[in-house]
Design a protein around this motif. Structure first.
Motif, mmCIF file in Angstrom:
data_model
loop_
_atom_site.group_PDB
_atom_site.id
_atom_site.type_symbol
_atom_site.label_atom_id
_atom_site.label_comp_id
_atom_site.label_asym_id
_atom_site.label_seq_id
_atom_site.Cartn_x
_atom_site.Cartn_y
_atom_site.Cartn_z
ATOM 1 N N LYS A 34 0.796 -1.225 0.058
ATOM 2 C CA LYS A 34 -0.028 0.044 -0.028
ATOM 3 C C LYS A 34 0.837 1.328 -0.203
ATOM 4 N N GLY A 35 2.106 1.363 0.196
ATOM 5 C CA GLY A 35 2.961 2.299 0.489
ATOM 6 C C GLY A 35 3.118 2.944 2.125
ATOM 7 N N PHE A 36 4.008 3.887 2.215
ATOM 8 C CA PHE A 36 4.391 4.067 3.482
ATOM 9 C C PHE A 36 3.352 5.409 3.972
ATOM 10 N N ASN A 37 2.775 6.160 3.005
ATOM 11 C CA ASN A 37 2.269 7.299 3.299
ATOM 12 C C ASN A 37 0.516 7.283 3.757
ATOM 13 N N HIS A 38 0.161 5.953 4.357
ATOM 14 C CA HIS A 38 -1.085 5.892 4.864
ATOM 15 C C HIS A 38 -1.007 5.912 6.407
ATOM 16 N N ILE A 39 -1.736 6.912 6.987
ATOM 17 C CA ILE A 39 -1.520 7.043 8.375
ATOM 18 C C ILE A 39 -2.389 5.954 8.965
ATOM 19 N N ASP A 40 -3.549 5.459 8.101
ATOM 20 C CA ASP A 40 -4.640 4.419 8.756
ATOM 21 C C ASP A 40 -3.613 3.219 9.134
ATOM 22 N N LEU A 41 -2.777 2.962 8.283
ATOM 23 C CA LEU A 41 -1.830 1.773 8.300
ATOM 24 C C LEU A 41 -0.913 1.591 9.606
ATOM 25 N N TYR A 42 -0.727 2.892 10.020
ATOM 26 C CA TYR A 42 0.176 3.038 11.019
ATOM 27 C C TYR A 42 -0.707 2.540 12.427
ATOM 28 N N GLU A 43 -2.056 3.080 12.264
ATOM 29 C CA GLU A 43 -2.893 2.757 13.441
ATOM 30 C C GLU A 43 -3.375 1.211 13.404
ATOM 31 N N ILE A 44 -3.508 0.678 12.009
ATOM 32 C CA ILE A 44 -3.604 -0.716 12.235
ATOM 33 C C ILE A 44 -2.558 -1.523 12.813
ATOM 34 N N VAL A 45 -1.155 -1.140 12.694
ATOM 35 C CA VAL A 45 -0.086 -1.663 12.936
ATOM 36 C C VAL A 45 -0.087 -1.808 14.500
ATOM 37 N N ILE A 46 -0.380 -0.688 14.874
ATOM 38 C CA ILE A 46 -0.443 -0.561 16.445
ATOM 39 C C ILE A 46 -1.525 -1.367 17.118
ATOM 40 N N ALA A 47 -2.721 -1.347 16.743
ATOM 41 C CA ALA A 47 -3.699 -2.149 17.032
ATOM 42 C C ALA A 47 -3.440 -3.637 16.973
ATOM 43 N N PHE A 48 -2.902 -4.190 15.912
ATOM 44 C CA PHE A 48 -2.755 -5.339 15.697
ATOM 45 C C PHE A 48 -1.483 -5.931 16.563
ATOM 46 N N LYS A 49 -0.592 -5.030 16.639
ATOM 47 C CA LYS A 49 0.525 -5.519 17.725
ATOM 48 C C LYS A 49 0.102 -5.748 18.959
ATOM 49 N N LEU A 50 -0.719 -4.712 19.361
ATOM 50 C CA LEU A 50 -1.197 -4.939 20.840
ATOM 51 C C LEU A 50 -2.170 -5.949 20.866
ATOM 52 N N ILE A 51 -2.984 -6.357 19.917
ATOM 53 C CA ILE A 51 -3.602 -7.599 19.970
ATOM 54 C C ILE A 51 -2.956 -9.085 20.046
#
Lengths: 107, 216
Positions: A34-51
């Motif tokens: 998807k590329g590195f300029n999607h803020i949503d993706l960073y939020e998904i990363v944090i959420a999935f990592k926490l899960i």
């Protein structure tokens, strides 16, 4: 202490390490795709990592709680074991992410 | 001061007060035997000292330093009632993990030497219990808490274990609890009885009858 932690991770956390590593690789793949300029993706990363980290703790507490005396007799608390585990997982993810970023930049 | 010290222990399970103002101390060189009926709170007290259970209140000191959990000092080791080491680990791995200072002495023990590359789960129940007890006794910890160490063991093994405890009684402090009270009376330098949530010093075997631990 490092020797004891290493022994514990190698003998008791192989499955958990594989699960967390797979999640890291998948999340890194999302950035490649998807590329590195999607803020949503960073939020998904944090959420999935926490899960992922929450599940790791839950599995240990639910299915392997009998090991608590064993860890404690080695002078290790759950706090220390999981803090180091999460820290290492975070470092591995950051390395994968950075490597991915470098590869994409050069390509 | 080389002493394990706990006082003002209050703990309850639900509405039942198990321990109330309990006091216990163990100096290096002492073997303290803790006796009590089923459910009197012996194991609970050991778990509180080790840091496995959090009581309503307690005051714990290890070598004069106030601590919350004994195991975090690495000076307190605890043998629980049930097997506590994963069955798939090999004995040589466990020795490297648990014992540094006394490793050579531990390797000289027959049951250890002859099963060095065996997995713990491949040993008989009594031998497994014996090896777990040895790992705790020969660990680097200065204070050793043994919760029913003689259960599951044949009489010969019990004598063997007592010899190992006596061997270390000069340089370590032991707190032992078991229902095999004769073994406890034999090995201990001091006896404490936990009854009705309180502790009583036992100076004579007849005190155990007076406090209702032994029948008349």
């Amino acid at each position: 202490m490092i020797k004891k932690l290493r022994f514990i991770y190698i003998h008791h956390f192989k499955l958990m390490a594989c699960l967390n590593l797979s999640l890291s690789i998948y999340l890194t793949y999302l950035f490649t795709f998807k590329g590195f300029n999607h803020i949503d993706l960073y939020e998904i990363v944090i959420a999935f990592k926490l899960i992922g980290h929450g599940l790791t703790l839950l599995i240990e507490k639910l299915f392997f709680s009998g090991r608590s005396f064993y860890y404690r007799n080695l002078g290790l608390s759950y706090t220390r074991i999981f803090t180091v585990f999460y820290g290492l997982d975070g470092i591995v993810f950051c390395l994968l992410f950075y490597l991915n970023y470098l590869c994409r930049s050069f390509i | 001061m080389q002493e394990l010290y706990i006082d003002s222990v209050h703990h309850r399970f639900g509405d039942r007060e198990v321990l109330s103002s309990v006091f216990l101390n163990c100096k290096v060189g002492e073997i303290v035997g803790v006796l009590g009926r089923n459910g009197s709170g012996k194991s609970t007290l050991l778990k509180i000292i080790f840091g496995e259970l959090r009581p309503r209140f307690m005051h714990l000191k290890v070598d004069g330093t106030v601590v919350n959990k004994g195991y975090l000092t690495r000076e307190v080791a605890y043998l629980p009632q049930a097997y506590f080491i994963p069955y798939y680990l090999k004995i040589d791995q466990l020795i490297a993990l648990f014992s540094n200072r006394y490793r050579e002495q531990l390797l000289e023990i027959n049951v250890v030497r002859s099963n060095l590359t065996e997995k713990l789960g491949n040993l008989s129940g009594g031998s497994r219990r014996f090896v777990e007890a040895l790992l705790i006794i020969y660990s680097d910890a200065k204070y050793v808490l043994l919760d029913e160490p003689f259960s599951q063991m044949a009489p010969m093994m019990v004598d063997d274990l007592k010899a190992h405890i006596r061997k270390f009684s000069v340089e370590k402090g032991f707190v032992i609890t078991d229902h095999y009270y004769r073994e406890i009376l034999d090995i201990s330098s001091r006896i404490v009885l936990i009854h009705n949530g309180c502790n009583y010093a036992i100076n004579h075997n007849d005190d155990l009858i007076v406090h209702g631990y032994l029948p008349d």
